[in-house]
Write a protein that holds these residues in place. Sequence first.
Motif, PDB file in Angstrom:
ATOM      1  N   GLY A  74      35.768  29.917  -2.187  1.00 41.77           N
ATOM      2  CA  GLY A  74      37.112  29.503  -1.216  1.00 41.77           C
ATOM      3  C   GLY A  74      37.188  27.752  -1.165  1.00 41.77           C
ATOM      4  N   VAL A  75      36.502  27.078  -2.089  1.00 43.75           N
ATOM      5  CA  VAL A  75      36.274  25.851  -2.055  1.00 43.75           C
ATOM      6  C   VAL A  75      37.160  25.376  -3.005  1.00 43.75           C
ATOM      7  CG1 VAL A  75      34.983  23.805  -2.521  1.00 43.75           C
ATOM      8  CG2 VAL A  75      33.698  25.953  -1.650  1.00 43.75           C
ATOM      9  N   SER A  76      38.095  24.187  -2.356  1.00 44.18           N
ATOM     10  CA  SER A  76      39.121  23.687  -3.118  1.00 44.18           C
ATOM     11  C   SER A  76      39.327  22.226  -2.600  1.00 44.18           C
ATOM     12  CB  SER A  76      40.551  24.166  -2.990  1.00 44.18           C
ATOM     13  OG  SER A  76      41.584  23.603  -3.849  1.00 44.18           O
ATOM     14  N   PHE A  77      39.246  21.306  -3.390  1.00 45.91           N
ATOM     15  CA  PHE A  77      39.297  19.951  -3.194  1.00 45.91           C
ATOM     16  C   PHE A  77      40.056  18.953  -4.039  1.00 45.91           C
ATOM     17  CE2 PHE A  77      37.987  15.516  -3.310  1.00 45.91           C
ATOM     18  CZ  PHE A  77      38.069  15.086  -1.767  1.00 45.91           C
ATOM     19  N   ARG A  78      40.873  18.211  -3.618  1.00 43.67           N
ATOM     20  CA  ARG A  78      41.543  17.213  -4.518  1.00 43.67           C
ATOM     21  C   ARG A  78      41.647  15.805  -3.608  1.00 43.67           C
ATOM     22  NH1 ARG A  78      41.026  21.423  -6.555  1.00 43.67           N
ATOM     23  NH2 ARG A  78      42.424  22.629  -8.007  1.00 43.67           N
ATOM     24  N   GLY A  79      41.133  14.653  -4.264  1.00 45.60           N
ATOM     25  CA  GLY A  79      40.979  13.471  -3.779  1.00 45.60           C
ATOM     26  C   GLY A  79      40.891  12.273  -4.728  1.00 45.60           C
ATOM     27  N   ALA A  80      41.092  10.974  -4.190  1.00 44.30           N
ATOM     28  CA  ALA A  80      41.103  10.012  -4.832  1.00 44.30           C
ATOM     29  C   ALA A  80      40.833   8.715  -4.161  1.00 44.30           C
ATOM     30  CB  ALA A  80      42.586   9.826  -5.652  1.00 44.30           C
ATOM     31  N   SER A  81      40.506   7.826  -4.901  1.00 44.58           N
ATOM     32  CA  SER A  81      40.078   6.376  -4.226  1.00 44.58           C
ATOM     33  C   SER A  81      40.624   5.268  -5.243  1.00 44.58           C
ATOM     34  CB  SER A  81      38.605   6.301  -3.848  1.00 44.58           C
ATOM     35  OG  SER A  81      37.972   6.410  -5.197  1.00 44.58           O
ATOM     36  N   GLY A  82      40.965   4.293  -4.694  1.00 42.56           N
ATOM     37  CA  GLY A  82      41.659   3.024  -5.431  1.00 42.56           C
ATOM     38  C   GLY A  82      43.023   2.754  -4.944  1.00 42.56           C
ATOM     39  N   ALA A  83      43.418   1.589  -5.302  1.00 47.85           N
ATOM     40  CA  ALA A  83      44.640   0.970  -4.863  1.00 47.85           C
ATOM     41  C   ALA A  83      45.859   1.936  -5.826  1.00 47.85           C
ATOM     42  CB  ALA A  83      44.958  -0.427  -5.250  1.00 47.85           C
ATOM     43  N   GLY A  84      46.802   2.601  -5.444  1.00 44.22           N
ATOM     44  CA  GLY A  84      47.825   3.030  -6.387  1.00 44.22           C
ATOM     45  C   GLY A  84      47.158   4.429  -6.905  1.00 44.22           C
ATOM     46  N   VAL A  85      45.969   5.056  -6.649  1.00 44.52           N
ATOM     47  CA  VAL A  85      45.449   6.136  -7.309  1.00 44.52           C
ATOM     48  C   VAL A  85      45.917   7.417  -6.532  1.00 44.52           C
ATOM     49  CG1 VAL A  85      43.280   7.099  -8.397  1.00 44.52           C
ATOM     50  CG2 VAL A  85      43.622   4.899  -8.479  1.00 44.52           C
ATOM     51  N   ALA A  86      46.513   8.323  -7.171  1.00 45.57           N
ATOM     52  CA  ALA A  86      46.610   9.449  -6.201  1.00 45.57           C
ATOM     53  C   ALA A  86      45.864  10.848  -6.958  1.00 45.57           C
ATOM     54  CB  ALA A  86      48.137   9.772  -6.474  1.00 45.57           C
ATOM     55  N   ALA A  87      45.612  11.488  -6.177  1.00 45.03           N
ATOM     56  CA  ALA A  87      44.727  12.762  -6.758  1.00 45.03           C
ATOM     57  C   ALA A  87      45.580  13.442  -7.759  1.00 45.03           C
ATOM     58  CB  ALA A  87      44.450  13.902  -5.673  1.00 45.03           C
TER      59      ALA A  87
END
Length: 347
Positions: free
Chosen positions: A64-77
């Motif tokens: 049941g683990v689900s992760f979507r993420g991002a870091s940085g200017a203008g960066v989407a997951a």
Amino acid sequence: MRILTIGLALATLGVGCGGGNSTPDAGDPCATLATTFNAALDRALVDHPNNGGWILAVDARALGVSFRGASGAGVAADGTLRIASVTKTFVAAAILRLSERGDVALADPVAAAVPAPYPDLLAGDGYDVAAMTVAHLLTHDAGLYDYAQDAAYQAAVQADPSRTWTREDQVRWAIDHGDPLAAPGETFAYSDTGYVLLGAILETRTSASIGAALRDLLGLDGLGLLATWQEGVEPVPADAPPRAPQRYGGFPVEQIDASIDLWGGGGLVSNADDLVGFYRALFAGNVVAAASLSTMTTVPAPNVDAGAAMGLFRVEVDGVACWGNNGFWGITVLACPDFEVVIAGMD
């Protein structure tokens, strides 16, 4: 990639949570999981300021683990990027699909399987194209010199990043700048040269561009991979998310002509969700037949130390086999079928 290591470690802990990087109630174990993932993304951005940003997707469906993420200017997951050598997983699977259809055999010699002018070019440089097989190209033990790792090639790309390279340019570069490294099947030697030759097989046997061949043979549309395409060969899918910024030593990757890594060794643009989806489908038996997947994940004797199979590399996690590949621009995908975990990281 530290992010990938953290993702794999946490995904196998058995913490149940879904909903990506939402903010659950305080005290919920999902909050700790998402916070840790996001902190790792932020830390990576601080530690590597020349990178445009970082993306992480973790899918441990059984837990049941689900992760979507991002870091940085203008960066989407869901941002799309050049995935470089991760393309080799797709190419290897497509060759196995050709084999299933009877259009090529893995034991076929390069002399017969690869179209002109490549067998003659290789033979002229001392390669034994009668002994070198399609399987050798797939497992990087053909003894081929790698144009992509050649320092002079890399310097030429940096000197003229807008230059358009053809498959023949790259094979000739390998021939002109190096010699056979070993007899076929004798030793592991990573080689983009072998995969551009596999790309030539795909195009010849399907009478289509490499992008169209991959799409058809692998059923990319049926798998729902709507953010994956061959750059400069196929049109950008109508619903593809925007491109995420990629940098190499601070230089924007999109300003380097895609043809430097296009013809089989690399060339696909994709995003983390599609890569997770493809690897999950591959190991679920929805891309190639079970016998083909077994062949694809068999590491030949010369490759044991490197873990190199066909378009995949074997990595052990707690004694369990995981499979993945890395791309030059900072793309990593890892699937651990026994854990039911797939992770994609991009920087």
